[in-house]
Design a protein around this motif. Structure first.
Motif, short mmCIF file in Angstrom:
data_model
loop_
_atom_site.label_atom_id
_atom_site.label_comp_id
_atom_site.label_asym_id
_atom_site.label_seq_id
_atom_site.Cartn_x
_atom_site.Cartn_y
_atom_site.Cartn_z
N ALA A 140 -9.36 2.76 4.32
CA ALA A 140 -9.90 3.49 5.48
C ALA A 140 -9.74 2.68 6.76
N PHE A 141 -9.96 1.39 6.68
CA PHE A 141 -9.84 0.50 7.85
C PHE A 141 -8.40 0.50 8.36
N ILE A 142 -7.45 0.42 7.45
CA ILE A 142 -6.02 0.40 7.83
C ILE A 142 -5.63 1.70 8.52
N GLN A 143 -6.09 2.82 7.94
CA GLN A 143 -5.77 4.12 8.53
C GLN A 143 -6.41 4.29 9.90
N LYS A 144 -7.68 3.91 10.00
CA LYS A 144 -8.41 4.07 11.25
C LYS A 144 -7.79 3.23 12.37
N ASN A 145 -7.35 2.03 12.03
CA ASN A 145 -6.82 1.12 13.05
C ASN A 145 -5.31 1.18 13.19
N GLU A 146 -4.68 2.16 12.52
CA GLU A 146 -3.25 2.41 12.66
C GLU A 146 -2.43 1.13 12.45
N MET A 147 -2.70 0.49 11.31
CA MET A 147 -1.97 -0.72 10.94
C MET A 147 -0.72 -0.28 10.17
N THR A 148 0.35 -0.05 10.90
CA THR A 148 1.53 0.63 10.36
C THR A 148 2.48 -0.28 9.59
N TRP A 149 2.28 -1.58 9.63
CA TRP A 149 3.17 -2.49 8.93
C TRP A 149 2.72 -2.64 7.47
N MET A 150 3.44 -3.45 6.69
CA MET A 150 3.20 -3.56 5.25
C MET A 150 1.83 -4.19 4.96
N GLN A 151 1.10 -3.55 4.03
CA GLN A 151 -0.25 -3.98 3.70
C GLN A 151 -0.39 -4.21 2.19
N TYR A 152 -1.08 -5.29 1.83
CA TYR A 152 -1.30 -5.61 0.41
C TYR A 152 -2.70 -6.19 0.24
N ARG A 153 -3.40 -5.72 -0.79
CA ARG A 153 -4.74 -6.24 -1.09
C ARG A 153 -4.65 -7.21 -2.26
N ASP A 154 -4.99 -8.46 -2.01
CA ASP A 154 -4.88 -9.52 -3.01
C ASP A 154 -6.14 -9.54 -3.87
N ALA A 155 -6.25 -8.54 -4.74
CA ALA A 155 -7.48 -8.33 -5.50
C ALA A 155 -7.87 -9.53 -6.37
N ASP A 156 -6.88 -10.15 -7.01
CA ASP A 156 -7.19 -11.28 -7.90
C ASP A 156 -6.99 -12.63 -7.23
N LYS A 157 -6.66 -12.61 -5.94
CA LYS A 157 -6.46 -13.82 -5.13
C LYS A 157 -5.31 -14.71 -5.63
N SER A 158 -4.41 -14.15 -6.43
CA SER A 158 -3.30 -14.96 -6.95
C SER A 158 -2.36 -15.38 -5.83
N LEU A 159 -2.08 -14.48 -4.89
CA LEU A 159 -1.20 -14.84 -3.78
C LEU A 159 -1.88 -15.84 -2.86
N THR A 160 -3.16 -15.67 -2.68
CA THR A 160 -3.95 -16.61 -1.87
C THR A 160 -3.87 -18.01 -2.45
N LEU A 203 0.81 -1.21 0.00
CA LEU A 203 0.00 0.00 0.00
C LEU A 203 0.85 1.27 0.00
N ASP A 204 1.98 1.24 0.70
CA ASP A 204 2.84 2.43 0.78
C ASP A 204 3.80 2.55 -0.40
N GLY A 205 3.66 1.66 -1.40
CA GLY A 205 4.52 1.71 -2.58
C GLY A 205 5.78 0.87 -2.47
N THR A 206 6.00 0.25 -1.31
CA THR A 206 7.18 -0.59 -1.10
C THR A 206 7.06 -1.89 -1.89
N LYS A 207 8.15 -2.29 -2.55
CA LYS A 207 8.19 -3.57 -3.24
C LYS A 207 8.55 -4.65 -2.22
N PHE A 208 7.77 -5.72 -2.21
CA PHE A 208 8.05 -6.83 -1.30
C PHE A 208 8.33 -8.06 -2.14
N ASN A 209 9.57 -8.56 -2.07
CA ASN A 209 9.95 -9.82 -2.70
C ASN A 209 10.48 -10.71 -1.59
N LEU A 210 9.83 -11.84 -1.39
CA LEU A 210 10.18 -12.73 -0.28
C LEU A 210 11.66 -13.08 -0.26
N ASP A 211 12.24 -13.29 -1.44
CA ASP A 211 13.64 -13.72 -1.51
C ASP A 211 14.63 -12.56 -1.39
#
Length: 361
Positions: free
Chosen positions: A281-301, A219-227
Motif C-alpha cells: 500500500a505504501f509503494i502504491q500510495k507514494n508512486e514508487m515506480t522502480w523495482m521493489q523487493y521485500r526482504d522477508a527473511d533478511k537474507s539479502l540484508t 514486486l512486479d514479478g521481474t527477476k533481478f539478478n545482479l550479474d
C-alpha cells in the motif's frame, strides 16, 4: 546436496558466497544414530543460545556458547564446530577459524565431508589475508582448496574460491580455468553462476570488490539478478516504511528515478517491512515506480552486511561495488551521474568496436 554459506571479506567489503557443496556433516551421515549428548538439556540450551547470539551479531558470545556445547559433547561435535567457525568468521577471528576448520578436517569421515571441511579451511586462510593477502597466505589457501578438490573434484565452491585465490596469485590462466570448471558444476538456477561466467571471461574482475551474487523476484514479478544487468549501473536502497529517515529520503529517490529514466541505471529498493500489505500500500500510495523487493527473511540484508537503514550501494556496469553510503544526505545522485556517464561511454566503445568488426568482414 547442502548449501555452503561462507562470509568472505575483500577490500573492506563483506560478501556472501552461496555455492552448493556435496557431502553431509559426519554427525548426519546416513545410518548414523543420534548422539547421546543431543538430548542433554545443557547441550541443547548452549546450542540454542549460540544460534541466537549469531543472529544478534554477538559473535564473541556465540563462539563461547558453541564451545561450551562442544565440550559437553566431548569435543567432537561437528554441529558445534560449524557454529564456532561461523562465529569466528563473523568476529572476525581467522586464526581461530583456521584451527576449527582443521579440527573439522580431522573429524571428516568421507571424502566429500573432508572436501567441505578443507574448503572451509581454505576460506579462512584466504580471509586472514584481508584486502592484500601475503604470498604465504595465498599459498596456504590454495593448498587447502587443492586438497578439497582432490577429495571432491566437482566442488563448485572450492573451484570458485580457488579461482579467486589464483587470480590474487597472478595466475590468471589457471584462475580462468578454475572459474570455467565452476560454471560447469553450478546449477543453472544458482545466482552465482553468472558471476562465475564473468570471472571465467575476465579473472581480473575477481580482484575487485564485488557485491554478493543474488537473484530475487521483485514486486512486479521481474527477476533481478545482479550479474544479468548487462552494462547497467545498479543502485540498491535498503529501507522500510516505518523508518523516518528513509521517508525523508523518499522524495530524493523519486527524483533519481525520474532523472535517470531511460539511462543505463537499475534501482532496487529492498524493504525491511514485515507487513506485506502495508508495504504494498505504501509503494502504491507514494508512486514508487522502480523495482521493489521485500526482504522477508533478511537474507539479502545479511549478504550485504546491512545493520542500519537507509543504506545505499552503488554498483558499476562491470558489477564492481563502488560505494556504500548510510543515512540521510548521502550524495547518491552525484555518484550515479559519474557511473552512468562511464556506462554510456563504455557502451559507445562497444558499438564502435562492433561496427568496426562488421565493416571489416
Amino acid at each position: 546436496m547442502m548449501q555452503l554459506r561462507v562470509l568472505c571479506a575483500a577490500a573492506g567489503v563483506v560478501v556472501l558466497l552461496s555455492l552448493p557443496v556435496r557431502g553431509q556433516a559426519p554427525s548426519q551421515a546416513a545410518g548414523a544414530g543420534a548422539p547421546a549428548y543431543g538430548s542433554n538439556p545443557k547441550f541443547v540450551e548452549a546450542m540454542h543460545q549460540g544460534e541466537q547470539e549469531l543472529q544478534q551479531h554477538r559473535a564473541e558470545f556465540a563462539k563461547g556458547s558453541f564451545n561450551k556445547a562442544n565440550k559437553i559433547a566431548g569435543g567432537a561435535c561437528n554441529e558445534c564446530l560449524l557454529g564456532m567457525y561461523e562465529a569466528q568468521l563473523a568476529e572476525p577471528d581467522y586464526k581461530g577459524a583456521i584451527a576449527t576448520a582443521e579440527r573439522l578436517v580431522e573429524l571428516a569421515k568421507t571424502p566429500p565431508d573432508k572436501s567441505v571441511a578443507e574448503y572451509r579451511l581454505g576460506a579462512a586462510e584466504f580471509l586472514r589475508g584481508g584486502a592484500k593477502p601475503k604470498p604465504e597466505e595465498l599459498q596456504a589457501a590454495h593448498a587447502a582448496l587443492e586438497q578439497a578438490l582432490a577429495d571432491y573434484p566437482n566442488s563448485p565452491a572450492a573451484l570458485y574460491l580457488d579461482g579467486r585465490v589464483l587470480a590474487h596469485m597472478g595466475k590468471m590462466e589457471e584462475a580462468k580455468a578454475s572459474f570455467a570448471k565452476c560454471v560447469s558444476c553450478v546449477r543453472p538456477s544458482d545466482p552465482a553462476r553468472l558471476r562465475a561466467e564473468h570471472f571465467a571471461e575476465d579473472p581480473s574482475l575477481s580482484l575487485k570488490p564485488m557485491a554478493p551474487p543474488f537473484e530475487v523476484t521483485a514486486l512486479d514479478g521481474t527477476k533481478f539478478n545482479l550479474d544479468a544487468m548487462g552494462g547497467r549501473v545498479v543502485l540498491i536502497d535498503f529501507w522500510a516504511t516505518w523508518c523516518g529517515p528513509c521517508n525523508e529520503e523518499l522524495p530524493h529517490m523519486k527524483k533519481i528515478a525520474k532523472e535517470f529514466a531511460g539511462e543505463p541505471l537499475v534501482i532496487l529498493s529492498v524493504s525491511w517491512d514485515d507487513d506485506d500489505a502495508k508495504w504494498r500500500a505504501f509503494i502504491q500510495k507514494n508512486e514508487m515506480t522502480w523495482m521493489q523487493y521485500r526482504d522477508a527473511d533478511k537474507s539479502l540484508t545479511r549478504a550485504f552486511g546491512v545493520e542500519a537503514i537507509p543504506h545505499y550501494f552503488t554498483i558499476d556496469s562491470d558489477g564492481v561495488l563502488t560505494s556504500e553510503m548510510m543515512g540521510e544526505g548521502s550524495d547518491v545522485e552525484g555518484r550515479l551521474k559519474k557511473l552512468v556517464a562511464k556506462a554510456r561511454e563504455a557502451e559507445k566503445q562497444r558499438e564502435t568496436a562492433a561496427a568496426s568488426e562488421g565493416g571489416g568482414r
